[in-house]
Motif scaffolding. Structure first.
Motif, PDB file in Angstrom:
ATOM      1  N   HIS A  86      21.309 -15.621 -11.230  1.00  0.00           N
ATOM      2  CA  HIS A  86      22.280 -14.975 -12.162  1.00  0.00           C
ATOM      3  C   HIS A  86      22.541 -13.651 -11.268  1.00  0.00           C
ATOM      4  O   HIS A  86      23.069 -12.534 -11.985  1.00  0.00           O
ATOM      5  N   GLY A  87      22.562 -13.594  -9.910  1.00  0.00           N
ATOM      6  CA  GLY A  87      22.675 -12.442  -9.266  1.00  0.00           C
ATOM      7  C   GLY A  87      21.604 -11.798  -8.418  1.00  0.00           C
ATOM      8  O   GLY A  87      20.398 -12.226  -8.598  1.00  0.00           O
ATOM      9  N   LEU A  88      21.813 -10.849  -7.676  1.00  0.00           N
ATOM     10  CA  LEU A  88      21.007 -10.224  -6.841  1.00  0.00           C
ATOM     11  C   LEU A  88      20.406  -9.064  -7.561  1.00  0.00           C
ATOM     12  O   LEU A  88      21.214  -8.222  -8.132  1.00  0.00           O
ATOM     13  N   LEU A  89      19.058  -8.607  -7.411  1.00  0.00           N
ATOM     14  CA  LEU A  89      18.503  -7.493  -7.859  1.00  0.00           C
ATOM     15  C   LEU A  89      18.158  -6.430  -6.913  1.00  0.00           C
ATOM     16  O   LEU A  89      18.362  -5.466  -7.451  1.00  0.00           O
ATOM     17  N   VAL A  90      17.520  -6.803  -5.825  1.00  0.00           N
ATOM     18  CA  VAL A  90      16.809  -6.088  -4.978  1.00  0.00           C
ATOM     19  C   VAL A  90      17.220  -6.599  -3.540  1.00  0.00           C
ATOM     20  O   VAL A  90      16.951  -7.700  -3.302  1.00  0.00           O
ATOM     21  N   VAL A  91      17.382  -5.627  -2.641  1.00  0.00           N
ATOM     22  CA  VAL A  91      17.107  -5.784  -1.326  1.00  0.00           C
ATOM     23  C   VAL A  91      16.171  -4.643  -0.786  1.00  0.00           C
ATOM     24  O   VAL A  91      16.597  -3.551  -0.895  1.00  0.00           O
ATOM     25  N   ASP A  92      15.339  -5.214  -0.234  1.00  0.00           N
ATOM     26  CA  ASP A  92      14.182  -4.146   0.395  1.00  0.00           C
ATOM     27  C   ASP A  92      13.756  -4.296   1.806  1.00  0.00           C
ATOM     28  O   ASP A  92      13.587  -5.517   2.370  1.00  0.00           O
ATOM     29  N   ASP A 141      -0.289  -4.681 -12.996  1.00  0.00           N
ATOM     30  CA  ASP A 141      -1.547  -4.881 -12.570  1.00  0.00           C
ATOM     31  C   ASP A 141      -2.159  -5.786 -11.672  1.00  0.00           C
ATOM     32  O   ASP A 141      -3.010  -5.691 -10.755  1.00  0.00           O
ATOM     33  N   ARG A 142      -1.513  -7.107 -11.488  1.00  0.00           N
ATOM     34  CA  ARG A 142      -1.551  -8.031 -10.666  1.00  0.00           C
ATOM     35  C   ARG A 142      -1.092  -8.093  -9.242  1.00  0.00           C
ATOM     36  O   ARG A 142      -1.699  -8.409  -8.392  1.00  0.00           O
ATOM     37  N   LEU A 143      -0.069  -7.336  -9.230  1.00  0.00           N
ATOM     38  CA  LEU A 143       0.638  -7.266  -7.846  1.00  0.00           C
ATOM     39  C   LEU A 143       0.314  -6.373  -6.974  1.00  0.00           C
ATOM     40  O   LEU A 143      -0.198  -5.198  -7.273  1.00  0.00           O
ATOM     41  N   ARG A 144       0.239  -6.567  -5.734  1.00  0.00           N
ATOM     42  CA  ARG A 144      -0.176  -5.535  -4.869  1.00  0.00           C
ATOM     43  C   ARG A 144       0.939  -4.618  -4.576  1.00  0.00           C
ATOM     44  O   ARG A 144       2.056  -4.857  -5.049  1.00  0.00           O
ATOM     45  N   ASP A 145       0.576  -3.460  -4.114  1.00  0.00           N
ATOM     46  CA  ASP A 145       1.411  -2.237  -4.150  1.00  0.00           C
ATOM     47  C   ASP A 145       2.850  -2.592  -3.575  1.00  0.00           C
ATOM     48  O   ASP A 145       4.062  -2.062  -4.144  1.00  0.00           O
ATOM     49  N   ARG A 146       3.099  -3.215  -2.382  1.00  0.00           N
ATOM     50  CA  ARG A 146       4.562  -3.337  -1.918  1.00  0.00           C
ATOM     51  C   ARG A 146       5.421  -4.297  -2.875  1.00  0.00           C
ATOM     52  O   ARG A 146       6.330  -4.018  -3.430  1.00  0.00           O
ATOM     53  N   ILE A 147       4.673  -5.494  -3.390  1.00  0.00           N
ATOM     54  CA  ILE A 147       5.517  -6.331  -4.244  1.00  0.00           C
ATOM     55  C   ILE A 147       5.386  -5.524  -5.645  1.00  0.00           C
ATOM     56  O   ILE A 147       6.638  -5.786  -6.383  1.00  0.00           O
ATOM     57  N   ARG A 148       4.495  -4.911  -6.063  1.00  0.00           N
ATOM     58  CA  ARG A 148       4.787  -4.186  -7.303  1.00  0.00           C
ATOM     59  C   ARG A 148       5.748  -3.061  -7.517  1.00  0.00           C
ATOM     60  O   ARG A 148       6.703  -3.292  -8.292  1.00  0.00           O
ATOM     61  N   ARG A 149       6.040  -2.464  -6.227  1.00  0.00           N
ATOM     62  CA  ARG A 149       7.249  -1.522  -6.224  1.00  0.00           C
ATOM     63  C   ARG A 149       8.473  -2.337  -6.411  1.00  0.00           C
ATOM     64  O   ARG A 149       9.449  -1.947  -7.246  1.00  0.00           O
ATOM     65  N   ARG A 150       8.606  -3.384  -5.498  1.00  0.00           N
ATOM     66  CA  ARG A 150       9.895  -4.207  -5.460  1.00  0.00           C
ATOM     67  C   ARG A 150      10.081  -5.017  -7.047  1.00  0.00           C
ATOM     68  O   ARG A 150      11.061  -4.861  -7.544  1.00  0.00           O
ATOM     69  N   PHE A 151       8.973  -5.304  -7.611  1.00  0.00           N
ATOM     70  CA  PHE A 151       9.170  -5.949  -8.796  1.00  0.00           C
ATOM     71  C   PHE A 151       9.488  -4.750  -9.853  1.00  0.00           C
ATOM     72  O   PHE A 151      10.635  -5.040 -10.851  1.00  0.00           O
ATOM     73  N   ARG A 162      23.026  -3.676 -11.887  1.00  0.00           N
ATOM     74  CA  ARG A 162      23.489  -3.491 -10.752  1.00  0.00           C
ATOM     75  C   ARG A 162      22.080  -3.644  -9.507  1.00  0.00           C
ATOM     76  O   ARG A 162      21.111  -3.168 -10.084  1.00  0.00           O
ATOM     77  N   PRO A 163      22.556  -4.270  -8.358  1.00  0.00           N
ATOM     78  CA  PRO A 163      21.422  -4.425  -7.338  1.00  0.00           C
ATOM     79  C   PRO A 163      21.041  -2.907  -6.896  1.00  0.00           C
ATOM     80  O   PRO A 163      21.760  -2.019  -6.843  1.00  0.00           O
ATOM     81  N   LEU A 164      19.962  -2.835  -6.417  1.00  0.00           N
ATOM     82  CA  LEU A 164      19.243  -1.675  -5.702  1.00  0.00           C
ATOM     83  C   LEU A 164      18.895  -1.966  -4.380  1.00  0.00           C
ATOM     84  O   LEU A 164      18.386  -3.113  -3.864  1.00  0.00           O
ATOM     85  N   TYR A 165      19.112  -1.051  -3.415  1.00  0.00           N
ATOM     86  CA  TYR A 165      18.721  -1.261  -1.963  1.00  0.00           C
ATOM     87  C   TYR A 165      17.391  -0.332  -1.916  1.00  0.00           C
ATOM     88  O   TYR A 165      17.510   0.882  -2.216  1.00  0.00           O
ATOM     89  N   LEU A 166      16.272  -0.830  -1.508  1.00  0.00           N
ATOM     90  CA  LEU A 166      14.984  -0.070  -1.191  1.00  0.00           C
ATOM     91  C   LEU A 166      14.725  -0.344   0.315  1.00  0.00           C
ATOM     92  O   LEU A 166      15.226  -1.049   1.124  1.00  0.00           O
ATOM     93  N   HIS A 167      13.910   0.809   0.431  1.00  0.00           N
ATOM     94  CA  HIS A 167      13.442   1.083   1.741  1.00  0.00           C
ATOM     95  C   HIS A 167      11.862   1.315   1.667  1.00  0.00           C
ATOM     96  O   HIS A 167      11.424   2.121   1.279  1.00  0.00           O
ATOM     97  N   ASP A 168      11.304   0.269   2.136  1.00  0.00           N
ATOM     98  CA  ASP A 168       9.878   0.277   1.672  1.00  0.00           C
ATOM     99  C   ASP A 168       9.646   0.352   0.377  1.00  0.00           C
ATOM    100  O   ASP A 168       8.264   1.113   0.034  1.00  0.00           O
ATOM    101  N   GLY A 169      10.218  -0.199  -0.499  1.00  0.00           N
ATOM    102  CA  GLY A 169       9.697  -0.201  -1.933  1.00  0.00           C
ATOM    103  C   GLY A 169      10.504   0.958  -2.630  1.00  0.00           C
ATOM    104  O   GLY A 169      10.156   1.141  -3.866  1.00  0.00           O
ATOM    105  N   ALA A 170      11.194   1.869  -2.015  1.00  0.00           N
ATOM    106  CA  ALA A 170      11.707   3.139  -2.656  1.00  0.00           C
ATOM    107  C   ALA A 170      13.144   3.016  -2.508  1.00  0.00           C
ATOM    108  O   ALA A 170      13.839   2.714  -1.658  1.00  0.00           O
ATOM    109  N   PRO A 171      13.854   3.358  -3.516  1.00  0.00           N
ATOM    110  CA  PRO A 171      15.349   3.476  -3.853  1.00  0.00           C
ATOM    111  C   PRO A 171      15.744   4.331  -2.473  1.00  0.00           C
ATOM    112  O   PRO A 171      15.358   5.543  -2.310  1.00  0.00           O
ATOM    113  N   LEU A 172      16.752   3.888  -1.832  1.00  0.00           N
ATOM    114  CA  LEU A 172      17.502   4.656  -0.628  1.00  0.00           C
ATOM    115  C   LEU A 172      18.799   5.473  -1.112  1.00  0.00           C
ATOM    116  O   LEU A 172      19.135   6.418  -0.726  1.00  0.00           O
ATOM    117  N   MET A 173      19.445   4.504  -2.066  1.00  0.00           N
ATOM    118  CA  MET A 173      20.601   4.843  -2.198  1.00  0.00           C
ATOM    119  C   MET A 173      20.892   4.914  -4.093  1.00  0.00           C
ATOM    120  O   MET A 173      20.007   4.445  -4.453  1.00  0.00           O
TER     121      MET A 173
END
Length: 173
Positions: A86-92, A141-151, A162-173
């Motif tokens: 149903h669409g794109l949520l995140v590009v990290d 609680d179950r996800l490791r840090d990198r995946i948790r931030r993306r989740f 609307r989708p988000l663009y992340l840079h190492d799990g943090a929003p850039l824009m």
């Protein structure tokens, strides 16, 4: 002095020129995951056998495979599940870490499975030991840090529409 590109009308020379340039271009690893929910709103997590911790369903794209096709293939191979995205949520963009080069990680919205699909869901190959629907709080609680931030950002993107663009799990824009 830079060599001059061949005339594009000379197809063989032009293709050889482009192939040489292509061989020098960076290659990116691509991961494609999906956010899937059950009718109660819980999210699907999987427990891979080849790495520690829980993860979102999905996996790595094969050579020249589009991310949305990669996630559909992985869902079929690992869970026997066909979904409509149903669409794109995140590009990290994930920086190089450990032995790994950088990576582009996509998270797509897989929507909500019906009760029967959710109830029948089981790992179908030896890459997964478990699949479970959990609350968003349990997932964090179950996800490791990198995946948790993306989740967490995938949930925000779904709510914002609307989708988000992340840079190492943090929003850039």
């Amino acid at each position: 002095m830079r060599p001059t590109a061949p005339d594009p009308a000379d197809t063989d020379a032009w293709n050889a020129y482009l192939a040489e340039g292509n061989a020098k271009q960076a290659r990116k690893r691509v991961a494609a995951d999906v956010l899937l929910r059950d009718p109660s709103g819980r999210v699907l997590l999987v427990n891979p056998t080849y790495k520690p911790g829980w993860d979102l369903p999905g996996g790595m794209a094969e050579a020249n495979e589009p991310p949305e096709q990669a996630v559909r293939r992985e869902l079929m191979e690992e869970l026997g599940l066909r979904v409509t995205l149903h669409g794109l949520l995140v590009v990290d963009w994930v920086a190089p870490h450990g032995p790994w080069d950088d990576q582009l990680a996509f998270v797509f919205d897989g929507g909500t499975l019906d009760e029967d699909q959710a109830h029948r869901l089981r790992p179908r190959d030896d890459e997964l030991s478990e699949a479970a629907f959990v609350t968003a709080a349990e997932a964090t609680d179950r996800l490791r840090d990198r995946i948790r931030r993306r989740f967490e950002h995938a949930l925000k993107a779904r709510d914002a529409g609307r989708p988000l663009y992340l840079h190492d799990g943090a929003p850039l824009m």
